[in-house]
Design a protein around this motif. Structure first.
Motif, PDB file in Angstrom:
ATOM      1  N   GLU A 151      68.470  19.631  28.313  1.00 32.24           N
ATOM      2  CA  GLU A 151      69.851  19.374  28.685  1.00 32.24           C
ATOM      3  C   GLU A 151      70.708  20.461  28.035  1.00 32.24           C
ATOM      4  OE1 GLU A 151      72.996  15.651  28.649  1.00 32.24           O
ATOM      5  OE2 GLU A 151      70.981  15.384  27.884  1.00 32.24           O
TER       6      GLU A 151
ATOM      7  N   GLY B 259      73.270  22.426  26.050  1.00 36.80           N
ATOM      8  CA  GLY B 259      73.993  22.058  24.844  1.00 36.80           C
ATOM      9  C   GLY B 259      74.076  23.256  23.913  1.00 36.80           C
TER      10      GLY B 259
ATOM     11  N   SER C 162      70.634  24.906  23.286  1.00 39.06           N
ATOM     12  CA  SER C 162      69.743  25.101  24.432  1.00 39.06           C
ATOM     13  C   SER C 162      69.469  26.575  24.732  1.00 39.06           C
ATOM     14  CB  SER C 162      70.292  24.395  25.670  1.00 39.06           C
ATOM     15  OG  SER C 162      71.565  24.882  26.002  1.00 39.06           O
TER      16      SER C 162
ATOM     17  N   GLU D 297      72.351  20.724  33.674  1.00 44.12           N
ATOM     18  CA  GLU D 297      73.765  20.547  33.360  1.00 44.12           C
ATOM     19  C   GLU D 297      74.015  19.121  32.864  1.00 44.12           C
ATOM     20  OE1 GLU D 297      77.396  21.576  32.506  1.00 44.12           O
ATOM     21  OE2 GLU D 297      76.004  23.004  33.404  1.00 44.12           O
ATOM     22  N   THR D 298      74.735  19.005  31.771  1.00 49.44           N
ATOM     23  CA  THR D 298      74.976  17.721  31.123  1.00 49.44           C
ATOM     24  C   THR D 298      75.644  16.721  32.057  1.00 49.44           C
ATOM     25  OG1 THR D 298      75.225  18.923  29.050  1.00 49.44           O
ATOM     26  CG2 THR D 298      75.979  16.660  29.083  1.00 49.44           C
ATOM     27  N   ARG D 299      76.633  17.135  32.806  1.00 43.69           N
ATOM     28  CA  ARG D 299      77.348  16.204  33.698  1.00 43.69           C
ATOM     29  C   ARG D 299      76.450  15.668  34.799  1.00 43.69           C
ATOM     30  NH1 ARG D 299      82.533  20.044  34.154  1.00 43.69           N
ATOM     31  NH2 ARG D 299      83.189  19.824  32.005  1.00 43.69           N
TER      32      ARG D 299
ATOM     33  N   VAL E 125      73.135  15.354  34.642  1.00 44.09           N
ATOM     34  CA  VAL E 125      72.168  14.444  34.026  1.00 44.09           C
ATOM     35  C   VAL E 125      72.836  13.103  33.746  1.00 44.09           C
ATOM     36  CG1 VAL E 125      70.750  14.041  31.964  1.00 44.09           C
ATOM     37  CG2 VAL E 125      70.773  16.293  33.051  1.00 44.09           C
ATOM     38  N   HIS E 126      74.052  13.132  33.234  1.00 39.43           N
ATOM     39  CA  HIS E 126      74.777  11.896  32.936  1.00 39.43           C
ATOM     40  C   HIS E 126      75.015  11.089  34.211  1.00 39.43           C
ATOM     41  CE1 HIS E 126      77.488   9.105  31.028  1.00 39.43           C
ATOM     42  NE2 HIS E 126      78.380   9.363  31.968  1.00 39.43           N
TER      43      HIS E 126
END
Length: 61
Positions: A14, A16, A19, A37-39, A41-42
């Protein structure tokens, strides 16, 4: 060298603060890495009915 190295085919990270450093270090060792991308995955995990660390790991995989 790690005893699990020969079993690794692809590593998903993820995005960060660390990363980029992890990606570069793993790539030097010949391990293919995918940054997620964090968004995204969320958003994918928020749709899951049963939330647990094991299900999160499966979702990332």
């Amino acid at each position: 060298m790690s005893p699990h190295r020969e079993r690794l085919v692809l590593v998903g990270l993820e995005a960060g603060p660390l990363s980029e450093w992890l990606h570069r270090s793993l790539a030097v060792d010949g391990i293919e890495v995918v940054l997620m991308e964090t968004r995204q995955v969320h958003a994918a995990h928020s749709a899951m009915i049963v939330k647990s660390d094991r299900n999160d790991a499966r979702g990332l995989a």
